[in-house]
Design an enzyme around this catalytic site. Structure first.
Site, PDB file in Angstrom:
ATOM      1  N   HIS A   1       0.877  -1.170   0.000  1.00  0.00           N
ATOM      2  CA  HIS A   1       0.000   0.000   0.000  1.00  0.00           C
ATOM      3  C   HIS A   1       0.918   1.225   0.000  1.00  0.00           C
ATOM      4  O   HIS A   1       2.012   1.188   0.563  1.00  0.00           O
ATOM      5  CB  HIS A   1      -0.832  -0.049   1.288  1.00  0.00           C
ATOM      6  CG  HIS A   1      -1.905   0.972   1.389  1.00  0.00           C
ATOM      7  ND1 HIS A   1      -1.663   2.272   1.736  1.00  0.00           N
ATOM      8  CD2 HIS A   1      -3.248   0.889   1.188  1.00  0.00           C
ATOM      9  CE1 HIS A   1      -2.810   2.938   1.764  1.00  0.00           C
ATOM     10  NE2 HIS A   1      -3.785   2.119   1.428  1.00  0.00           N
TER      11      HIS A   1
ATOM     12  N   ASP B   1       3.362  -4.351   8.194  1.00  0.00           N
ATOM     13  CA  ASP B   1       2.134  -3.577   8.012  1.00  0.00           C
ATOM     14  C   ASP B   1       0.969  -4.544   8.233  1.00  0.00           C
ATOM     15  O   ASP B   1       0.665  -5.380   7.383  1.00  0.00           O
ATOM     16  CB  ASP B   1       2.122  -2.986   6.595  1.00  0.00           C
ATOM     17  CG  ASP B   1       0.814  -2.283   6.275  1.00  0.00           C
ATOM     18  OD1 ASP B   1      -0.110  -2.326   7.108  1.00  0.00           O
ATOM     19  OD2 ASP B   1       0.709  -1.702   5.176  1.00  0.00           O
TER      20      ASP B   1
ATOM     21  N   GLN C   1      -4.186  -5.119   7.114  1.00  0.00           N
ATOM     22  CA  GLN C   1      -5.192  -6.047   6.588  1.00  0.00           C
ATOM     23  C   GLN C   1      -5.241  -7.383   7.341  1.00  0.00           C
ATOM     24  O   GLN C   1      -6.074  -8.228   7.014  1.00  0.00           O
ATOM     25  CB  GLN C   1      -4.955  -6.313   5.090  1.00  0.00           C
ATOM     26  CG  GLN C   1      -5.195  -5.111   4.207  1.00  0.00           C
ATOM     27  CD  GLN C   1      -6.629  -4.583   4.263  1.00  0.00           C
ATOM     28  OE1 GLN C   1      -7.557  -5.257   4.712  1.00  0.00           O
ATOM     29  NE2 GLN C   1      -6.816  -3.350   3.834  1.00  0.00           N
TER      30      GLN C   1
ATOM     31  N   LYS D   1     -10.388  -1.136  10.475  1.00  0.00           N
ATOM     32  CA  LYS D   1     -10.570  -2.180   9.457  1.00  0.00           C
ATOM     33  C   LYS D   1     -11.020  -3.458  10.179  1.00  0.00           C
ATOM     34  O   LYS D   1     -12.118  -3.483  10.714  1.00  0.00           O
ATOM     35  CB  LYS D   1      -9.287  -2.344   8.652  1.00  0.00           C
ATOM     36  CG  LYS D   1      -8.928  -1.064   7.863  1.00  0.00           C
ATOM     37  CD  LYS D   1      -7.631  -1.259   7.104  1.00  0.00           C
ATOM     38  CE  LYS D   1      -7.122   0.038   6.488  1.00  0.00           C
ATOM     39  NZ  LYS D   1      -7.832   0.408   5.260  1.00  0.00           N
TER      40      LYS D   1
ATOM     41  N   CYS E   1      -4.788   2.323  -3.686  1.00  0.00           N
ATOM     42  CA  CYS E   1      -3.555   2.890  -3.095  1.00  0.00           C
ATOM     43  C   CYS E   1      -2.397   1.904  -3.189  1.00  0.00           C
ATOM     44  O   CYS E   1      -1.598   1.788  -2.237  1.00  0.00           O
ATOM     45  CB  CYS E   1      -3.754   3.320  -1.642  1.00  0.00           C
ATOM     46  SG  CYS E   1      -4.987   4.602  -1.458  1.00  0.00           S
TER      47      CYS E   1
HETATM   48  C1  LIG Z   1      -2.103  -2.907   3.588  1.00  0.00           C
HETATM   49  C2  LIG Z   1      -2.489  -1.514   4.022  1.00  0.00           C
HETATM   50  N1  LIG Z   1      -1.584  -0.762   4.644  1.00  0.00           N
HETATM   51  C3  LIG Z   1      -1.866   0.477   5.081  1.00  0.00           C
HETATM   52  C4  LIG Z   1      -3.110   1.021   4.891  1.00  0.00           C
HETATM   53  C5  LIG Z   1      -3.380   2.400   5.374  1.00  0.00           C
HETATM   54  O1  LIG Z   1      -4.365   2.423   6.358  1.00  0.00           O
HETATM   55  P1  LIG Z   1      -4.889   3.811   6.925  1.00  0.00           P
HETATM   56  O2  LIG Z   1      -5.462   4.551   5.764  1.00  0.00           O
HETATM   57  O3  LIG Z   1      -5.911   3.448   7.939  1.00  0.00           O
HETATM   58  O4  LIG Z   1      -3.709   4.499   7.493  1.00  0.00           O
HETATM   59  C6  LIG Z   1      -4.098   0.279   4.238  1.00  0.00           C
HETATM   60  C7  LIG Z   1      -5.423   0.845   3.984  1.00  0.00           C
HETATM   61  O5  LIG Z   1      -6.214   0.340   3.229  1.00  0.00           O
HETATM   62  C8  LIG Z   1      -3.770  -1.022   3.796  1.00  0.00           C
HETATM   63  O6  LIG Z   1      -4.668  -1.793   3.170  1.00  0.00           O
END
Ligand SMILES: Cc1ncc(COP(=O)(O)O)c(C=O)c1O
Length: 392
Positions: A112, A188, A191, A214, A350
């Protein structure tokens, strides 16, 4: 016994729509909303500042949430820092490490943007960034990370579950490679948290970043950064709170975690996050994992059987499925689904480099949570089947 119909009573919005976008933001259960309301109605005050009873109550409740979240991920309280989301948590690591020219970071094509841009932005400081590729199913081979590693590799930053492919990475193996080579590992967990057991000891990571809104079913504006050795990370922000003493020329920061959380935090959000973790714990994380992955795997295999559909990601996926309908734009497909009351996300999610790697501009993504049903999977597949019959 997992009773999805009983759980759904906590999410009134599910009577209006079929919600298949929980990987972006999940619905919030009634008990979590109630706990946040209680803060506003019964004990609104600032955190960690006032000596009076009400402020002490607020502070105690906030600290209780830290205990609960720390326990939930197998961490200690001083290693558990509240942030506003996963993005902020990752940026706090990128900006809080002392980098030297020639230091090296490894990340992946799957990431992401929130786990890519903070590293790319280190390049002007002389930090080298390697972006390793996955296979076409979105699985990273730990071996390719091993090949990219150098004696200057300071950090490996990898997603636990890809928000495009739903693929689950072998974090333990990557951690082993990182540590054998003197590097640290950031996971990270945006998900994976709330959808499968996530334990920092078992993953053996040095940093874990995730959002509350999430898989955890908490409110937006909440997130967590786990840091194994907080004393080695420089706090990015400073100001009111999180400080031991200040003169007009100097200051002494407090210990972790408060030194990482200056300013008034998102108190109702954190209180809600605590209730959300409690909710997930009550339902049971392994039951949730089983339910959510069954829905996603079923959706993936049923969609893959349709003509002119491309489904991305491996069979052994977490709770989401990305797909495209022949030559149709993913936004158009998502709009048709919307006309049938089905909420899905479309576009690049993203994660533009992942789509560039696949040679496409985006996909439709259906993502599942503990409240979704087999009937909803059937409704999704039914509409897509109709689309393939009439439009392709
Ligand atoms: C794998 C992953 N990392 C990071 C994020 C970023 O999350 P946030 O927008 O809540 O900071 C997302 C958001 O969809 C994501 O899917």
């Amino acid at each position: 016994m997992y009773d999805v119909m009983l759980l759904r009573k906590d999410f009134p919005v599910l009577e209006r729509v079929i919600y298949l976008d929980s990987a972006a933001t999940s619905q919030t259960p009634g008990p979590v909303v109630e706990v946040m309301n209680e803060y506003f109605f019964n004990y609104t005050a600032n955190y960690g500042r006032g000596a009076y009873g009400l402020a002490r109550e607020t502070t105690e409740r906030y600290d209780e949430v830290r205990k609960r979240v720390a326990r939930f991920i197998g961490a200690k309280e001083h290693q558990t820092i509240f942030t506003k989301n996963a993005t902020e948590a990752i940026n706090m690591v990128a900006l809080g490490i002392k980098w030297s020219k020639g230091d090296h970071v490894i990340t992946s094509i799957l990431e992401h943007h929130s786990n890519l841009l903070p590293w790319l932005r280190l390049r002007p400081k002389g930090v080298e960034i390697s972006v390793v590729e996955s296979d076409r199913q979105g699985i990273l081979s730990p071996g390719s990370i091993g090949e990219a590693i150098t004696e200057r590799t300071k950090l490996i930053a990898i997603t636990h579950v890809s928000n495009v492919f739903g693929s689950i990475q072998d974090i333990r193996e990557i951690a082993k490679i990182a540590h054998e080579n003197g590097a640290t590992l950031l996971v990270d967990g945006a998900q994976s948290i709330g959808h499968m057991p996530v334990n920092v000891g078992k993953l053996d990571c040095d940093f874990l970043a995730f959002s509350g809104h999430k898989g955890l079913l908490g409110p937006p504006g909440t997130g967590v950064l786990y840091v194994k050795h907080p004393e080695r990370l420089e706090p990015v922000y400073s100001g009111g709170g999180g400080v031991k003493s200040v003169t007009k020329d100097s200051f002494e920061l407090d210990e972790s975690p408060v030194c990482f959380e200056p300013g008034t935090p998102n108190i109702p959000g954190v209180i809600g996050l605590g209730a959300a973790v409690e909710y997930v714990e009550k339902v049971g994380i392994t039951d949730i994992e089983h339910h959510v992955t069954s829905l996603a795997r079923d959706a993936a295999s049923r969609l893959a059987e349709l003509p002119n559909i491309e489904v991305y990601g491996p069979l052994e996926r977490a709770g989401l499925v990305s797909f495209n309908v022949a030559s149709m734009d993913s936004h158009d497909v998502s709009m048709i689904l919307d006309e049938h009351g089905i909420c899905t996300r479309s576009g690049h999610h993203c994660a533009m480099p992942a789509y560039q790697f696949l040679g496409i501009s985006g996909s439709v993504r259906a993502s599942f949570a503990l409240y979704n049903t087999q009937e909803e999977v059937g409704a999704l597949v039914g509409v897509i089947e109709e689309v393939t019959r009439t439009l392709t």
